[in-house]
Design a protein around this motif. Structure first.
Motif, PDB file in Angstrom:
ATOM      1  N   LYS A   1       0.825  -1.200   0.000  1.00  0.00           N
ATOM      2  CA  LYS A   1       0.000   0.000   0.000  1.00  0.00           C
ATOM      3  C   LYS A   1       0.864   1.257   0.000  1.00  0.00           C
ATOM      4  O   LYS A   1       2.047   1.221   0.354  1.00  0.00           O
ATOM      5  CB  LYS A   1      -0.934   0.019   1.217  1.00  0.00           C
TER       6      LYS A   1
ATOM      7  N   HIS B   1     -12.394   0.562  -4.717  1.00  0.00           N
ATOM      8  CA  HIS B   1     -11.550   0.111  -5.813  1.00  0.00           C
ATOM      9  C   HIS B   1     -12.420  -0.340  -6.980  1.00  0.00           C
ATOM     10  O   HIS B   1     -13.420  -1.048  -6.801  1.00  0.00           O
ATOM     11  CB  HIS B   1     -10.641  -1.025  -5.343  1.00  0.00           C
TER      12      HIS B   1
ATOM     13  N   PRO C   1      -2.349   0.718  -4.895  1.00  0.00           N
ATOM     14  CA  PRO C   1      -2.462   1.506  -6.128  1.00  0.00           C
ATOM     15  C   PRO C   1      -3.537   0.957  -7.061  1.00  0.00           C
ATOM     16  O   PRO C   1      -3.725  -0.249  -7.176  1.00  0.00           O
ATOM     17  CB  PRO C   1      -1.059   1.393  -6.741  1.00  0.00           C
ATOM     18  N   GLY C   2      -4.257   1.898  -7.697  1.00  0.00           N
ATOM     19  CA  GLY C   2      -5.318   1.505  -8.607  1.00  0.00           C
ATOM     20  C   GLY C   2      -6.276   2.659  -8.842  1.00  0.00           C
ATOM     21  O   GLY C   2      -6.031   3.797  -8.425  1.00  0.00           O
ATOM     22  N   THR C   3      -7.403   2.348  -9.521  1.00  0.00           N
ATOM     23  CA  THR C   3      -8.416   3.354  -9.814  1.00  0.00           C
ATOM     24  C   THR C   3      -9.542   3.240  -8.778  1.00  0.00           C
ATOM     25  O   THR C   3     -10.067   2.146  -8.545  1.00  0.00           O
ATOM     26  CB  THR C   3      -8.980   3.176 -11.224  1.00  0.00           C
ATOM     27  N   TYR C   4      -9.919   4.386  -8.184  1.00  0.00           N
ATOM     28  CA  TYR C   4     -10.902   4.387  -7.097  1.00  0.00           C
ATOM     29  C   TYR C   4     -12.033   5.371  -7.393  1.00  0.00           C
ATOM     30  O   TYR C   4     -11.807   6.455  -7.947  1.00  0.00           O
ATOM     31  CB  TYR C   4     -10.245   4.795  -5.774  1.00  0.00           C
TER      32      TYR C   4
ATOM     33  N   LYS D   1     -10.476   8.761  -9.207  1.00  0.00           N
ATOM     34  CA  LYS D   1      -9.071   9.135  -9.281  1.00  0.00           C
ATOM     35  C   LYS D   1      -8.217   7.887  -9.444  1.00  0.00           C
ATOM     36  O   LYS D   1      -8.527   6.813  -8.905  1.00  0.00           O
ATOM     37  CB  LYS D   1      -8.631   9.910  -8.028  1.00  0.00           C
ATOM     38  N   GLU D   2      -7.116   8.067 -10.164  1.00  0.00           N
ATOM     39  CA  GLU D   2      -6.126   7.012 -10.333  1.00  0.00           C
ATOM     40  C   GLU D   2      -5.014   7.244  -9.312  1.00  0.00           C
ATOM     41  O   GLU D   2      -4.383   8.313  -9.289  1.00  0.00           O
ATOM     42  CB  GLU D   2      -5.550   7.045 -11.747  1.00  0.00           C
ATOM     43  N   ILE D   3      -4.772   6.297  -8.443  1.00  0.00           N
ATOM     44  CA  ILE D   3      -3.746   6.411  -7.412  1.00  0.00           C
ATOM     45  C   ILE D   3      -2.611   5.475  -7.778  1.00  0.00           C
ATOM     46  O   ILE D   3      -2.793   4.240  -7.841  1.00  0.00           O
ATOM     47  CB  ILE D   3      -4.324   6.075  -6.027  1.00  0.00           C
ATOM     48  N   THR D   4      -1.451   6.048  -8.041  1.00  0.00           N
ATOM     49  CA  THR D   4      -0.293   5.259  -8.486  1.00  0.00           C
ATOM     50  C   THR D   4       0.847   5.267  -7.477  1.00  0.00           C
ATOM     51  O   THR D   4       1.659   4.349  -7.467  1.00  0.00           O
ATOM     52  CB  THR D   4       0.227   5.793  -9.828  1.00  0.00           C
ATOM     53  N   ALA D   5       0.914   6.336  -6.655  1.00  0.00           N
ATOM     54  CA  ALA D   5       2.018   6.451  -5.702  1.00  0.00           C
ATOM     55  C   ALA D   5       1.546   7.251  -4.495  1.00  0.00           C
ATOM     56  O   ALA D   5       0.480   7.876  -4.507  1.00  0.00           O
ATOM     57  CB  ALA D   5       3.222   7.127  -6.353  1.00  0.00           C
TER      58      ALA D   5
END
Length: 841
Positions: free
Chosen positions: A33, A57, A81-84, A100-104
């Motif tokens: 995570k 998610h 990480p992923g799209t939420y 939102k796209e969470i990558t980092a």
């Protein structure tokens, strides 16, 4: 005090759903995570506390998670990480969903939700059942570029006025004559709701502190190092007084009456009505107050060559006054559309005072043997009427913080004073004087402020401001001998017209990179000043023109040491202190006390100051600690110097001079702590050193330029203990200590003061009875030793004796449910403390 929030069965169902989501998220512990954080705010950028933020998610519900925001609207959690899909919900706000796209790891910035705007939505009406009790707001908190003090917990000032409230504000001290200083510097800029105000006087705030009731004050913002967004005036900093407006939907209000001794009475009310897109408010009241001040001087005159004493002069002054005041502040705000709001308000303040001043003058020879005695009796009265009108238009281009603010303020203040003084020797009339003065102050302030978000964590702010002030001073002083023939005192009479126009532009950029927050800005101000001096008969005229442009940068840095509640703060700003207009009037404006007079200096120039601060702020549930190291370097420092009117004269004149430079350094420490459930403390300490050096030239005495050097170290301590006896009864004890201070021409002795207050809640929480004692031991005073080329003067001034106050407050319709949901913040409150309606990021 507690705030009660009722939660409906619908909310309980959502809580169960939230619990399920949290439980499902815990099954994803094996996935790697990243830490995600952000802030939830409304359309006005006000934080939304205790909002639920759910991250769903898109492809795997096991990775979903949720969090609740804290009291500052902040949240943090760890996500795979992923799209939420992000769902934001809060009481009295519309549900908001975004993807939102969470990558980092990182900060998602400010996410905005919109307040409910329709009475048909039944969310608030459905709230039934469970009651949650939350603690009242803390009296003191630290933000990026200011400190905020909430006077609602200040028992000692209840039933009092603004001056009483300021005595308990961290980093602020109030002298016995009402002079306000911050960290030992009295060049404080007063604002009302973010702008100069006729309620405090256009040209001066300190003289009107007693006309603003404590009950009308929502909070006080202490800005020791203002950013470029603020006007650059005030080298000590800015005190922004935020007045109360709307507390909730429907009709709300309170009434406070008080009685005190020395005789004082006050009756004030705060009313508001909010329905649909309209918000109305009315604050007003009035009162009567008697005051009694003493000023004792003992002066030794000597030969400047040999140092031998030539004679002594002793003066004892007793001033009694009866003061009446009234004020009203009313206005409305209307939402013209979802994104545009208009506000209009007006205020009026009236003040009148009757004064009786008795001055005893005793002369002694060099051996301190009595020579002769005279007495001066002076009667005077003052009248003031101040008016102010404000209008503003706020437009939100979108919900991401792209905003435009327009405002205009028109102000006028009329002051009339007259006095009649007579001097007697052995009960025989010797001479007399009369003085009539009229001052008309007019001011126009226009502002344009613009905000543009850049990405999710940055913002550009820019604006323009124009201030135009016109002050017209008229003085007519006459002198008479024992034949009662009055003649105009030409040297002490005339007309002075002061005109000033200040044009200012600013721009600043704020952002945050991981744990480092920063804000950099630059302000440019051009001052165009014209001063016309005209004697009464027109044979003496002169004009002084001043025009200067200054650039005023500011830098604010913050670093989160683990969280936003544990920060290291570093900032810098450049400021200016323009001479007050009456400091430039070249003749005495009063002859009642001929032996000790104040006279302006038309050659006075502005001060410039470079200010640095390094602070640490840790704010937890039970305590707040905020130590700040500061350093100030002042150019063209202004000092008040006491000199003889002429060689060998027993008339002393106080004038302001630009003496050179000054450096000041110190530690400002503020602390709040809940030591026990029934015992809270708020403490502050200011330890500072200073050094002044330069020279001044007194044209009246034609003495060679005098060197000016002074250095020393001084202290300020304040400790407030609050005790909760039971749920309805509390007490407060406040102590203040001001250490001695030394300059090149003055030495001030230490002083301490002790105050006490108590209050009890009655009528099922709708009423409060409060009692307080100011200056329990009668020690509040100012003892100063002044030095000159041929004299040494000991002075003791006491502004008021010990006083008592009893007040009763009644609140009605507080927290009642009405047809429409409560709005979190008035879109046009204009009370953030910045030089425009919005606060810092």
């Amino acid at each position: 005090m507690t705030n009660k929030i009722e939660i409906s069965s619908m909310i309980r169902r959502k809580t169960l759903g939230l619990t399920f989501v949290l439980g499902a998220a815990s099954l994803a512990f094996a996935q790697q995570k990243v830490n995600v954080s952000g802030i939830i705010a409304d359309r006005q950028n006000a934080a939304v506390p205790y909002a639920s933020v759910t991250f769903s998610h898109k492809t795997n519900k096991m990775f979903s998670d949720a969090a609740l925001t804290d009291e500052k609207g902040a949240y943090s959690l760890a996500l795979v990480p992923g799209t939420y899909d992000i769902t934001i919900e809060a009481i009295d706000y519309k549900k908001s969903v975004l993807t939102k796209e969470i990558t980092a790891a990182g900060n998602l910035g400010v996410l905005t939700i919109e307040a409910e705007s329709s009475a048909t939505n039944g969310r608030t009406q459905d709230i039934q059942g469970v009651v949650i009790t939350a603690a009242a707001v803390k009296p003191y908190r630290v933000e990026l570029d200011k400190k905020v003090y909430d006077p609602s917990t200040d028992i000692i000032s209840k039933g009092g006025n603004l001056q009483d409230v300021l005595t308990n504000v961290p980093s602020v001290s109030v002298e016995t004559d009402g002079t306000v200083s911050m960290r030992g510097n009295s060049n404080v800029r007063f604002l009302i709701n973010g702008k100069p105000s006729a309620l405090l006087g256009i040209d001066s705030g300190a003289n009107a502190l007693q006309s603003i009731p404590a009950d009308q004050i929502e909070r006080i913002e202490v800005i020791t190092n203002p950013s470029s967004k603020f006007e650059a005036s005030g080298t000590a900093g800015i005190l922004n007084i935020i007045l109360k407006k709307t507390k909730g939907m429907g009709f709300n209000g309170s009434v406070t009456g008080s009685l005190g001794w020395l005789p004082s009475t006050n009756l004030n009310t705060n009313l508001s009505w909010k329905k649909g897109s309209w918000t109305w408010f009315l604050n007003g009241g009035g009162g009567y107050r008697e005051s009694e001040g003493r000023n004792d001087n003992d002066t030794r005159y000597f030969d400047p060559t040999s140092g031998a004493t030539t004679y002594f002069f002793e003066q004892n002054s007793l001033n009694k006054s009866q003061n009446k005041n009234y004020n009203a502040n009313a206005g409305f705000t209307v939402d013209l559309s979802e994104k545009t709001a208009f506000n209009l308000s007006g205020m009026i303040r009236g003040f009148q005072s009757e004064n009786q001043n008795t001055i005893d003058n005793t002369n002694f020879n060099a051996a301190r043997v009595f020579q002769y005695f005279t007495q001066t009796d002076a009667l005077g009265n003052s009248r003031n009427l101040s008016l102010q009108g404000d209008l503003g238009l706020d437009h939100k281009f979108n919900d991401a913080g792209h905003n435009l603010y327009l405002s205009l303020s028109l102000q006028k203040s009329d002051n009339k004073n007259n006095e009649d003084s007579r001097e007697y020797a052995d009960n025989v009339f010797v001479n007399g004087s009369t003085g009539d003065s009229k001052t008309v102050n007019k001011s126009v302030i226009g502002k344009v402020d613009y905000e543009l978000p850049v990405g999710e964590a940055s913002k550009i702010e820019a604006g323009y401001r124009i201030d135009h002030n016109n002050n017209d001073y008229s003085f007519l002083n006459t002198l008479t001998d024992d034949d009662l023939i009055y003649q105009t005192a030409a040297d002490y009479s005339g007309n002075t017209v002061y005109s000033e126009t200040i044009n200012a532009v600013y721009a600043q950029f704020k952002s945050k990179i991981d744990k480092l927050g920063y804000q950099i800005g630059l302000r440019a101000e051009n001052s165009d000043i014209g001063i016309d001096y005209l004697s009464l008969n027109g044979d003496k005229t002169s004009r002084t023109d001043k025009n200067y442009t200054g650039f005023f940068p500011s830098v604010f840095l913050s670093y989160d040491l683990g969280s936003t509640n544990d920060q290291l703060l570093l900032n810098y700003s450049r400021r200016i202190n323009r001479p007050r207009s009456w400091f430039l009037i070249p003749y005495p404006t009063s002859l009642a006390n001929r032996q000790n007079r104040f006279q302006g200096n038309p050659d006075l120039n502005p001060e410039y100051i470079d200010s640095f601060e390094l602070g640490y702020a840790i704010q937890k549930k039970k305590f707040t600690i905020n130590p700040t190291l500061y350093y100030r370097a002042t150019q063209d420092e202004t000092q008040f110097v006491v000199t003889s009117e002429a060689p060998g004269s027993n008339v002393l004149i106080t004038r302001p001079y630009n003496v050179g430079s000054e450096t000041q350094y110190g530690l400002d420490l503020n602390l709040t702590a809940d030591l026990l459930p029934w015992w809270k403390v708020m403490a502050s300490a200011d330890l500072f050193g200073y050094k002044s050096e330069g020279e001044y030239f007194n044209a009246a005495t034609m003495v060679a330029p005098q060197s000016f050097e002074g250095d020393g170290f001084s202290t300020r301590f304040r400790l407030t203990n609050s005790f909760k006896v039971d749920k309805t009864f509390s007490m407060q004890v406040q102590g203040f200590y001001r250490g001695g201070e030394k300059t090149a021409s003055n030495v001030t002795k230490p002083m301490y003061v002790l105050n006490f207050g108590a209050n009890k809640t009655i009528w099922k929480g709708n009423g409060t009875v409060a009692f307080n004692i100011q200056d329990i031991f009668g020690t509040r005073g100012r003892e100063v030793t002044s030095f000159g080329n041929d004299f040494e003067r000991e002075s003791l001034m006491r502004w008021n004796p010990r006083s008592f106050n009893l007040s009763l407050t009644y609140r009605f319709k507080q927290g009642e449910k009405v047809d429409q949901p409560k709005r979190k913040k008035d879109i046009n409150s204009n009370s953030s403390g910045d030089d425009e309606p919005q606060g810092p990021m």
